[in-house]
Design a protein around this motif. Structure first.
Motif, PDB file in Angstrom:
ATOM      1  N   THR A 240      -2.944 -11.508  18.184  1.00  0.00           N
ATOM      2  CA  THR A 240      -2.954 -10.168  17.593  1.00  0.00           C
ATOM      3  C   THR A 240      -4.151  -9.998  16.665  1.00  0.00           C
ATOM      4  N   ALA A 241      -4.793  -8.846  16.798  1.00  0.00           N
ATOM      5  CA  ALA A 241      -5.849  -8.465  15.856  1.00  0.00           C
ATOM      6  C   ALA A 241      -5.291  -7.294  15.046  1.00  0.00           C
ATOM      7  N   GLY A 242      -4.820  -7.611  13.845  1.00  0.00           N
ATOM      8  CA  GLY A 242      -4.204  -6.582  13.007  1.00  0.00           C
ATOM      9  C   GLY A 242      -2.704  -6.517  13.262  1.00  0.00           C
ATOM     10  N   THR A 243      -1.978  -7.470  12.679  1.00  0.00           N
ATOM     11  CA  THR A 243      -0.530  -7.497  12.920  1.00  0.00           C
ATOM     12  C   THR A 243       0.137  -6.326  12.213  1.00  0.00           C
ATOM     13  N   THR A 244       1.295  -5.956  12.731  1.00  0.00           N
ATOM     14  CA  THR A 244       1.981  -4.795  12.200  1.00  0.00           C
ATOM     15  C   THR A 244       2.451  -5.026  10.765  1.00  0.00           C
ATOM     16  N   ALA A 245       3.004  -6.177  10.507  1.00  0.00           N
ATOM     17  CA  ALA A 245       3.590  -6.397   9.180  1.00  0.00           C
ATOM     18  C   ALA A 245       2.528  -6.470   8.078  1.00  0.00           C
ATOM     19  N   THR A 246       1.485  -7.258   8.302  1.00  0.00           N
ATOM     20  CA  THR A 246       0.544  -7.514   7.205  1.00  0.00           C
ATOM     21  C   THR A 246      -0.901  -7.154   7.550  1.00  0.00           C
ATOM     22  N   GLY A 247      -1.169  -6.686   8.773  1.00  0.00           N
ATOM     23  CA  GLY A 247      -2.542  -6.340   9.160  1.00  0.00           C
ATOM     24  C   GLY A 247      -3.449  -7.553   9.277  1.00  0.00           C
ATOM     25  N   THR A 381      -8.919   1.320   0.337  1.00  0.00           N
ATOM     26  CA  THR A 381      -7.787   1.901  -0.375  1.00  0.00           C
ATOM     27  C   THR A 381      -6.655   0.881  -0.521  1.00  0.00           C
ATOM     28  N   ALA A 382      -6.438   0.093   0.538  1.00  0.00           N
ATOM     29  CA  ALA A 382      -5.427  -0.975   0.441  1.00  0.00           C
ATOM     30  C   ALA A 382      -5.858  -2.011  -0.598  1.00  0.00           C
ATOM     31  N   ARG A 383      -7.146  -2.277  -0.647  1.00  0.00           N
ATOM     32  CA  ARG A 383      -7.694  -3.219  -1.630  1.00  0.00           C
ATOM     33  C   ARG A 383      -7.495  -2.680  -3.058  1.00  0.00           C
ATOM     34  N   GLU A 387      -5.576  -4.544  -6.064  1.00  0.00           N
ATOM     35  CA  GLU A 387      -6.150  -4.802  -7.397  1.00  0.00           C
ATOM     36  C   GLU A 387      -5.306  -4.176  -8.496  1.00  0.00           C
ATOM     37  N   ALA A 388      -4.787  -2.990  -8.232  1.00  0.00           N
ATOM     38  CA  ALA A 388      -3.935  -2.334  -9.231  1.00  0.00           C
ATOM     39  C   ALA A 388      -2.680  -3.165  -9.491  1.00  0.00           C
ATOM     40  N   ILE A 389      -2.158  -3.793  -8.443  1.00  0.00           N
ATOM     41  CA  ILE A 389      -0.958  -4.623  -8.611  1.00  0.00           C
ATOM     42  C   ILE A 389      -1.299  -5.894  -9.390  1.00  0.00           C
ATOM     43  N   GLU A 390      -2.463  -6.461  -9.091  1.00  0.00           N
ATOM     44  CA  GLU A 390      -2.878  -7.673  -9.804  1.00  0.00           C
ATOM     45  C   GLU A 390      -2.976  -7.434 -11.311  1.00  0.00           C
ATOM     46  N   ASP A 394       4.634  -5.879 -13.140  1.00  0.00           N
ATOM     47  CA  ASP A 394       5.918  -5.418 -12.593  1.00  0.00           C
ATOM     48  C   ASP A 394       5.956  -5.405 -11.058  1.00  0.00           C
ATOM     49  N   PHE A 395       4.857  -5.789 -10.415  1.00  0.00           N
ATOM     50  CA  PHE A 395       4.843  -5.922  -8.950  1.00  0.00           C
ATOM     51  C   PHE A 395       4.142  -7.227  -8.621  1.00  0.00           C
ATOM     52  N   GLU A 396       4.414  -7.744  -7.414  1.00  0.00           N
ATOM     53  CA  GLU A 396       3.597  -8.855  -6.919  1.00  0.00           C
ATOM     54  C   GLU A 396       3.250  -8.601  -5.458  1.00  0.00           C
ATOM     55  N   THR A 397       2.050  -9.036  -5.060  1.00  0.00           N
ATOM     56  CA  THR A 397       1.626  -8.870  -3.668  1.00  0.00           C
ATOM     57  C   THR A 397       2.050 -10.103  -2.883  1.00  0.00           C
ATOM     58  N   LEU A 398       2.199  -9.914  -1.559  1.00  0.00           N
ATOM     59  CA  LEU A 398       2.612 -11.023  -0.708  1.00  0.00           C
ATOM     60  C   LEU A 398       1.438 -11.662   0.032  1.00  0.00           C
ATOM     61  N   HIS A 399       0.314 -10.954   0.028  1.00  0.00           N
ATOM     62  CA  HIS A 399      -0.875 -11.451   0.738  1.00  0.00           C
ATOM     63  C   HIS A 399      -2.059 -10.616   0.270  1.00  0.00           C
ATOM     64  N   GLU A 400      -3.263 -11.107   0.580  1.00  0.00           N
ATOM     65  CA  GLU A 400      -4.444 -10.272   0.352  1.00  0.00           C
ATOM     66  C   GLU A 400      -4.602  -9.346   1.541  1.00  0.00           C
ATOM     67  N   PRO A 401      -5.000  -8.100   1.332  1.00  0.00           N
ATOM     68  CA  PRO A 401      -5.138  -7.218   2.494  1.00  0.00           C
ATOM     69  C   PRO A 401      -6.310  -7.647   3.379  1.00  0.00           C
ATOM     70  N   GLU A 402      -6.040  -7.790   4.679  1.00  0.00           N
ATOM     71  CA  GLU A 402      -7.121  -8.088   5.634  1.00  0.00           C
ATOM     72  C   GLU A 402      -7.574  -6.817   6.319  1.00  0.00           C
ATOM     73  N   SER A 403      -6.757  -5.768   6.190  1.00  0.00           N
ATOM     74  CA  SER A 403      -7.153  -4.475   6.739  1.00  0.00           C
ATOM     75  C   SER A 403      -6.594  -3.404   5.804  1.00  0.00           C
ATOM     76  N   ASN A 404      -5.887  -2.445   6.344  1.00  0.00           N
ATOM     77  CA  ASN A 404      -5.397  -1.329   5.525  1.00  0.00           C
ATOM     78  C   ASN A 404      -3.915  -1.445   5.207  1.00  0.00           C
ATOM     79  N   ILE A 405      -3.349  -2.634   5.410  1.00  0.00           N
ATOM     80  CA  ILE A 405      -1.907  -2.836   5.233  1.00  0.00           C
ATOM     81  C   ILE A 405      -1.674  -3.788   4.068  1.00  0.00           C
ATOM     82  N   LEU A 406      -0.664  -3.484   3.249  1.00  0.00           N
ATOM     83  CA  LEU A 406      -0.339  -4.391   2.144  1.00  0.00           C
ATOM     84  C   LEU A 406       1.174  -4.449   1.940  1.00  0.00           C
ATOM     85  N   CYS A 407       1.683  -5.664   1.793  1.00  0.00           N
ATOM     86  CA  CYS A 407       3.096  -5.886   1.484  1.00  0.00           C
ATOM     87  C   CYS A 407       3.198  -6.389   0.049  1.00  0.00           C
TER      88      CYS A 407
END
Ligand code: PLP
Length: 491
Positions: A240-247, A381-383, A387-390, A394-407
């Motif tokens: 997969t190039a750009g997975t649905t869950a995390t991009g 925009t995902a980035r 950065e705003a979460i970092e 009160d929030f934590e990210t699950l991964h660095e965005p590789e595309s336009n998706i962020l969990c």
């Protein structure tokens, strides 16, 4: 009666009526730009169904009345993908010129089944297949067709792979010992659905576990080794190039080399991420697309076209021809030995819209640079959200965005210290809070996000598919979610 109706057809075809439709659309663009109104609807399916539960109309009505109802009853409670606070599913805020093109495509109603039904659209589709396959690094032998989307594109590619693995499958079926499909565990469900549809049996699909949301290449190798030791054949490896869950992008270079060494068909589901080929700073993985034998690529994702616009490419056009090795003398006249221009021989569909024309328009409107800049803008925009979460606790990210998706997930105050998620009970509490947060936030109408499950735990998820979404909107999203979470915590 028929005379009146024929007169109405002529009136409906006039610029005056056309302008009413254009005006509705422009009002929609404008109201969503200023972020007016709700992003989606707070109403239930039952409530909305009651609105339309009426007798089948016996007589027609003036266009103006129906357009007024369209705005009031349909558009007002629709999802507004153009609203800058819509950050939910991978449905785009489509490029305006492609929206206007929709009515031209409908008016011309060219069918891509055969060239004689679409003399210009068919050759344009071949031209765009050539452009995109060149970008992907395919040789001149490549072919492809537009599809209804990634699901059909993946299915078509895997059908072609099945024909290559079992050359007499069209006559004799898959037999007692069908070949295997090996795919990343995070693959879109279109892949396992295709395995089912192709009759090779779900048991003949083997998921490869992920590491860091990408296919674990070491585990892929050991699965392929085991299959070889057991004397089993492999129909395709699906990356997969750009997975649905995390991009995320699978390591296509390594996977490509492994498939080349072993002679396996590599299919890449690039429905979401193949558009990274336009980026000025693409993930290194997209270079590896050239190793694939087939590729699914949805212009209705990151190229921001309206539904529907999908694409399947094969590095050799004949792979697609053999996928649908059917005779239909009433449509397909060409002798099998010559190259057929009719795209119906390569497509799951017979009658097919000339969706290629809106893509052709967009390519000319923005060029590869403009399309790439839009891709990069959405990823940026995902980035910004990352950065705003970092910067907050009160929030934590699950991964660095590789595309336009962020969990990411919300953390209640007591979970923000070093020993967050200390116990099972704590984890359950955080999970329940995040599960409840999304529907509560979305119902309010000020924003809209989606969710998924990662590592067995519910997480919040956004996909940036709207060029209007910017820094202020991602901050508003976090503030809105935090306020809603605090409200839920207070009970
Ligand atoms: C969207 C998507 C699909 C499904 O494509 P549709 O266009 O919805 O049919 C398949 N795979 C991936 C990776 C996707 O992002």
């Amino acid at each position: 009666m028929i005379d009146d109706i024929l007169a109405e057809l002529e009136a409906d075809a006039s610029l005056d009526v056309g302008e009413q439709f254009a005006a509705v659309t422009a009002r929609y663009f404008e109201s969503t730009r200023v972020g007016a109104g709700q992003v989606s609807t707070p109403r239930s399916p039952e409530e909305l169904a009651r609105r339309f539960d009426e007798r089948f109309p016996e007589n027609g009505r003036p266009v103006r009345d129906i357009i007024a109802r369209l705005e009031r009853d349909v558009m007002a409670d629709a999802n507004k993908y153009y609203h800058p606070m819509y950050m939910g599913h991978q449905t785009s805020a489509p490029l305006p010129v492609s929206v206007w093109m929709e009515s031209v495509i409908g008016a011309m109603n060219q069918s891509l089944a055969v060239w004689e039904m679409s003399p210009t659209a068919t050759v344009i589709e071949h031209q765009i297949v050539k452009w995109l396959s060149t970008l992907a690094g395919y040789p001149t032998s490549a072919g492809g067709t537009m599809t209804s989307g990634g699901t059909e594109a993946n299915f078509t590619a895997m059908l072609a792979a099945r024909n290559a693995a079992i050359p007499d499958v069209w006559e004799n079926g898959v037999g007692d010992d069908p070949p295997y499909v090996v795919y990343g565990e995070h693959a879109h469900y279109a892949v396992t659905r295709a395995i089912g549809q192709l009759g090779i049996g779900r048991k003949h699909g083997i998921p490869v576990p992920s590491g860091n949301f990408r296919m674990d290449v070491g585990k892929l190798v050991s699965i392929l080794d085991t299959l070889r030791e057991q004397g089993k054949s492999v129909m395709a490896v699906v990356a997969t190039a750009g997975t649905t869950a995390t991009g995320s992008f699978d390591d296509l270079e390594s996977i490509g080399e492994i498939c080349a060494e072993r002679g396996h068909w590599l299919h890449v589901d690039g429905a979401h991420g193949a558009s990274a080929l336009f980026s000025s700073n693409p993930p290194s993985a997209v270079n590896g697309l050239r190793h694939s034998r087939s590729l699914a690529w949805d212009p209705h994702k990151m190229m921001l076209l309206p539904l529907a616009a999908g694409m399947v490419l094969t590095r050799d056009e004949r792979d697609l021809d053999f996928a649908f090795a059917q005779q239909a003398p009433y449509l397909f006249h060409a002798e099998k030995t010559e190259r057929v221009i009719d795209q119906g021989v390569r497509s799951f569909q017979c009658s097919r819209r000339a969706d290629v024309l809106k893509l052709w328009f967009v390519i000319q409107r923005f060029g590869s640079r403009g399309i790439g800049a839009l891709y990069d803008h959405l990823c940026n925009t995902a980035r910004l959200l990352f950065e705003a979460i970092e910067e907050r606790d009160d929030f934590e990210t699950l991964h660095e965005p590789e595309s336009n998706i962020l969990c990411f997930r919300y953390l209640p105050a007591w979970a923000r210290s070093g020993e967050r998620d200390a116990s099972d009970a704590d984890r359950k509490h955080v999970d329940a809070l995040n599960r409840e947060l999304r529907p509560r936030y979305n119902r309010e109408g000020t924003g809209w996000i989606t969710a998924t499950v990662l590592g067995g735990r519910p997480v919040l998820r956004v996909t940036m598919m709207n060029p209007r979404t910017g820094a202020a909107h991602v901050r508003a999203l976090l503030d809105g979610l935090a306020a809603k979470a605090a409200e839920i915590e207070r009970g």
